[in-house]
Design a protein around this motif. Sequence first.
Motif, PDB file in Angstrom:
ATOM      1  N   GLU A  48      41.043  18.824  34.084  1.00 28.52           N
ATOM      2  CA  GLU A  48      41.531  17.340  34.351  1.00 28.52           C
ATOM      3  C   GLU A  48      40.669  16.590  35.084  1.00 28.52           C
ATOM      4  O   GLU A  48      40.495  15.232  34.705  1.00 28.52           O
ATOM      5  N   ASP A  49      39.803  17.287  35.906  1.00 30.81           N
ATOM      6  CA  ASP A  49      38.979  16.362  37.008  1.00 30.81           C
ATOM      7  C   ASP A  49      37.338  16.658  36.270  1.00 30.81           C
ATOM      8  O   ASP A  49      37.341  17.584  35.416  1.00 30.81           O
ATOM      9  N   THR A  82      41.734  16.908  42.226  1.00 31.18           N
ATOM     10  CA  THR A  82      42.687  18.242  41.817  1.00 31.18           C
ATOM     11  C   THR A  82      41.787  19.318  42.666  1.00 31.18           C
ATOM     12  O   THR A  82      40.989  19.427  43.139  1.00 31.18           O
ATOM     13  N   GLU A 122      49.174  20.451  42.312  1.00 33.74           N
ATOM     14  CA  GLU A 122      48.035  21.404  42.024  1.00 33.74           C
ATOM     15  C   GLU A 122      48.376  22.808  42.709  1.00 33.74           C
ATOM     16  O   GLU A 122      47.505  23.835  42.279  1.00 33.74           O
TER      17      GLU A 122
END
Lengths: 159, 291
Positions: A48-49, A82, A122
């Motif tokens: 995601e990051d 994250t 998370e």
Amino acid sequence: MKKFFLSLSAFSLCALVLLTGCSEKETGTKDISVSDLAKELSEQITFEDSMSIIEQDVVSYLYQFEDGVVADQAVYESTGATAEEIAVFKADSSKQVETITKAVDARIASQKQAFENYVPKELTKLEDPVIEVNGNYVVLCVSNDNTKAKEIIDSYFQS
Amino acid sequence: MMSINRNRRPVRSHTRRKSKPMLLYAAIGIILIFVAASLVAILNKNLSPKRVSPEAADSGQSLSTSEGVSQETSSESSAPTDESSQDETNTEPSSTETLKPAAPTDNSYFSDACFIGDSRTEGLMLYSGLDSTFYATKGLSISTVFTNAFVDQSMTVLQALETRKFSKIYLMFGINEIGWPYPEVFIQKYEELINQIKARQPDAAICVQSILPVTSSRSDRGDAFNNKNIIDHNKMLKDMAQRLSVQYLDLTPAVSDEAGALPEEASSDGIHLSVTYYQKWVEYLKTHPLT
């Protein structure tokens, strides 16, 4: 006399070679490139990051490693948005594998504590991280795709 | 084995010419083997990849005690490089003007600096490459900084500041407090923190960094995390810095686009910076040394 010294030198050389051989074959595990594995995990898994490699002294701080524990390492961190993380370690010796796995467990616990009241979603990733131990290697991958992570890690250790 | 030979020495004295050299050579041989083994051990250790940088090795103790990335104390690192810049703003360490650009410093300038803040400061620790001390953790606020004993898993920031001296202390708080209903409480607690730091570090130059902007898309979501709110808070921070005679550094020009927002490509969540932008932050710090 010369003959004796020649024999002695040859014997010393053999001892040297044997000792070197012993140290290389200590683990009995396939030698891999920690940086290659970490890079492949960062590129083949959809994070995601954005993931970026961090410097060795920062790794030592995050994982609280003392000298003589890790022989080689490659760690990728997220931007802070994250809990995603990739860490590949090669222990300095088989005795240090447990030290590294404990450090990895401590890192996960610390991240859980940090994200609990910060970005609670998370915790899903942190509850089930991939932690694989192969010989002197310890691999951690915190992502949303554990299947892919395991597949990549296994591909490096299977002959 | 050795004792047996020693005991037999008198008995075998008649064969001394033959046996003594052999014993001597055997002893030399054993010594040589030990020397070879030692060499192998040394070579293995030296040829293995380095675990820490030389700077970190020098400060191994600090690394193992959660004092941030490595800390290398350099006697020549604390002086800002640009004399003219100092003249502009430096009459007292308490100069309250916004820091002005100066000739770039290098990383050594920050070796005696301490950065205190939240996840954004933690990101700076990860990606800046600075040999500074970082007391930063995710979610740290101007309220929890007094109580969260995250330094060395046993100390609060203020307790940690009692253990060693710094020449420069950079602060950044605000993004976690931006949604607080009473901004004056944020400022009040910030003032309290600065006063407590001053009491512990009377010789340190203290710098309040502005709250970094968020991306336009994050700003437009309709919650407290918007750039107008950040600008309002930054005005209050600047006033506070003036009141307390500490320095203020507006970082907005370092990381913003024409609209004053964090560029979209600079952040995955609109708040935390990508590596490139953490490095832009560092470069800006280098060109704005404290006075």
